[in-house]
Design an enzyme around this catalytic site. Structure first.
Site, PDB file in Angstrom:
ATOM      1  N   GLY A   1       0.716  -1.223   0.042  1.00 40.78           N
ATOM      2  CA  GLY A   1      -0.108  -0.088  -0.022  1.00 40.78           C
ATOM      3  C   GLY A   1       0.642   1.232   0.097  1.00 40.78           C
ATOM      4  O   GLY A   1       0.445   2.363  -0.263  1.00 40.78           O
TER       5      GLY A   1
ATOM      6  N   ASP B   1       1.789  -4.073   8.286  1.00 39.28           N
ATOM      7  CA  ASP B   1       3.266  -3.475   8.417  1.00 39.28           C
ATOM      8  C   ASP B   1       3.673  -2.877   6.890  1.00 39.28           C
ATOM      9  O   ASP B   1       2.758  -2.870   6.005  1.00 39.28           O
ATOM     10  CB  ASP B   1       4.187  -4.782   8.734  1.00 39.28           C
ATOM     11  CG  ASP B   1       4.633  -5.702   7.478  1.00 39.28           C
ATOM     12  OD1 ASP B   1       4.481  -5.244   6.421  1.00 39.28           O
ATOM     13  OD2 ASP B   1       5.054  -6.723   8.018  1.00 39.28           O
TER      14      ASP B   1
ATOM     15  N   VAL C   1       5.046  -3.521   4.080  1.00 38.82           N
ATOM     16  CA  VAL C   1       5.052  -4.012   2.856  1.00 38.82           C
ATOM     17  C   VAL C   1       3.550  -4.800   2.441  1.00 38.82           C
ATOM     18  O   VAL C   1       3.505  -5.447   1.497  1.00 38.82           O
ATOM     19  CB  VAL C   1       6.283  -5.172   2.566  1.00 38.82           C
ATOM     20  CG1 VAL C   1       7.458  -4.213   2.614  1.00 38.82           C
ATOM     21  CG2 VAL C   1       6.385  -6.058   3.562  1.00 38.82           C
ATOM     22  N   LYS C   2       2.835  -4.692   3.568  1.00 35.44           N
ATOM     23  CA  LYS C   2       1.568  -5.410   3.245  1.00 35.44           C
ATOM     24  C   LYS C   2       0.414  -4.428   2.482  1.00 35.44           C
ATOM     25  O   LYS C   2       0.782  -3.172   2.187  1.00 35.44           O
ATOM     26  CB  LYS C   2       0.751  -5.606   4.646  1.00 35.44           C
ATOM     27  CG  LYS C   2       1.517  -6.632   5.475  1.00 35.44           C
ATOM     28  CD  LYS C   2       1.768  -7.760   5.039  1.00 35.44           C
ATOM     29  CE  LYS C   2       2.179  -9.184   5.696  1.00 35.44           C
ATOM     30  NZ  LYS C   2       3.582  -9.105   6.459  1.00 35.44           N
ATOM     31  N   THR C   3      -0.581  -5.240   1.757  1.00 38.00           N
ATOM     32  CA  THR C   3      -1.506  -4.299   0.843  1.00 38.00           C
ATOM     33  C   THR C   3      -1.965  -3.132   1.582  1.00 38.00           C
ATOM     34  O   THR C   3      -2.348  -2.344   0.778  1.00 38.00           O
ATOM     35  CB  THR C   3      -2.609  -5.320   0.621  1.00 38.00           C
ATOM     36  OG1 THR C   3      -2.198  -6.567   0.086  1.00 38.00           O
ATOM     37  CG2 THR C   3      -3.670  -4.674  -0.430  1.00 38.00           C
TER      38      THR C   3
END
Ligand SMILES: *Cc1c(COP(=O)(O)O)cnc(C)c1O
Length: 397
Positions: free
Chosen positions: A3, A183, A185-187
């Site tokens: 995201g 975190d 690097v999540k979507t």
């Protein structure tokens, strides 16, 4: 998936609300807040998005898994069945509670193999933790049946799968408890953060208290609240929740972009007869965060992974050789390297790890390549990428 690629004015506005009133803590300080409750607002958004009665935000996805298990009473000496293919956090979160992670094989869904789960059940088994890796899911109805028959908790680690569904239900809302990570690097990202979701009121209240030193959050004077049991601090801050609140509103937009990019890449790769794709269980819809495919053997997969890197196809992982996501290279965990003593019971319970073979997992992970779907690509970039991927794979066959 990340995201953070589409980050901007909305996130800034939400954070500014928090900075303007100065209350960075999610509980209390009612008079100073000027009506801003970002963590509460994000929990309400998530209840809606995840079609779940209760949501408790916490400080990370790892914390979410520990808090979820603790809330349902999993602790010292209990066995939790989990897959060989996941993120090390699954293992860590179980260990934190003094419980025993029991790793079992995955199948062609890249999630828990129901047969392997059934074989691993012992009188000590308390929970099955399914990990919905790379935006898709395990065979949930078979796992639900097993948990029902053996009276086990079903916990879903849906940290990589927000936006995916199974039989119309959001991933993470199917088990007794679901866990999410926000975190970086999540979507959906809040910088750091996580959530526990459930339809069970007592699990929810336990999660609420446990993640804030055991405070019962009854009344608005923290000093006067009572503490029904031991808790810790796994709280999220208002600053983090503010970022998450802006991001969650964009989830449908993110999933649409992922689906568009994924479809272009998948259609291109489908013309190669040697390429096959991960099985998505019937009634399942991926979040399209990753495109996962199989090659005929380890040798070809290794070659493709290397040539992808050499040819500038970034963001593709050959998890067989990765020491974060697959048991094969978790040497520090197999050797039980810990800063502090670990109980004899847990040590005994983990002895199997030294020499247990995971042939079925190896069969799938050795041949699997997993490519991150980026949000920021233009359509031309995706098409150019598809062409390069096809050429590279063909050159390795
Ligand atoms: C990211 C992740 C976690 C941990 O989340 P953090 O917020 O980084 O602690 C747990 N499980 C899976 C499958 C993940 O991908």
């Amino acid at each position: 998936m990340p995201g953070f690629e589409l980050f901007g004015e909305l996130e800034r506005q939400e954070v500014n609300d928090v900075l303007d009133n100065g209350v960075l803590m999610r509980y209390g300080f009612d008079g100073m807040r000027n009506g801003h409750w970002k963590a509460k607002a994000l929990e309400a958004e998530l209840q809606n998005t995840l079609q779940s009665k209760y949501v408790q935000l916490v400080s990370s996805g790892t914390a979410a898994v520990s808090v979820a298990l603790a809330s349902a009473g999993v602790g010292a000496g209990d066995e939790v069945i989990m897959p060989t293919f996941t993120f090390v956090a699954s293992f860590e979160a179980i260990m934190l509670l003094g419980a025993i992670p029991v790793l079992v094989d995955i199948d062609d869904t890249l999630g828990l193999d129901p047969k392997a789960v059934e074989e691993a059940i012992t009188p000590k088994t308390k929970a099955v933790m399914v990990v919905q890796m790379c935006g898709s899911m395990a065979n949930m109805s078979a796992l639900q049946d097993i948990c029902h028959t053996h009276n086990l908790l079903l916990v879903e680690d849906a940290c990589q799968a927000i936006g995916g569904t199974y039989q119309g239900k959001p991933l993470g809302s199917i088990g007794d408890l679901g866990c999410f990570s926000f975190d970086f690097v999540k979507t959906i990202t809040s910088g750091e953060g996580g959530a526990v979701v459930t339809n069970n009121k007592s699990y929810y209240l336990n999660a609420d208290h446990y993640s804030d030193h055991g405070h019962d959050h009854v009344g608005n004077d923290r000093g006067a609240e009572s503490h029904p049991f031991l808790g810790y601090n796994f709280r999220i801050s208002e600053l983090h929740a503010a970022v998450g609140l802006a991001q969650i509103k964009r989830l449908p937009e993110f999933i649409n972009i992922q689906k568009r990019h994924y479809t272009i890449l998948r259609e291109a790769l489908s013309v190669i007869p040697e390429v096959t794709f991960r099985t998505v269980p019937q009634g399942g819809e991926e979040s399209y965060a990753f495109l996962n495919f199989f090659l005929p053997n380890l040798e070809i997969a290794t070659k493709v992974s290397e040539r992808f890197k050499a040819n500038g196809v970034d963001g593709c992982f050959h998890y067989y050789n990765n020491n974060w996501h697959y048991i094969r290279k978790w040497e520090h965990l197999k050797d039980l390297k810990s800063l502090f003593p670990i109980s004899t019971e847990v040590k005994e319970g983990l002895k199997y790890l030294a020499d247990k073979a995971f042939n079925k997992s190896d069969y799938y992970i050795a041949r699997n390549i997993s490519c991150l779907i980026k949000l920021s690509w233009s359509e031309d970039e995706v098409k150019a990428r598809a062409k390069k991927m096809v050429e590279t794979i063909k050159s390795c066959l």
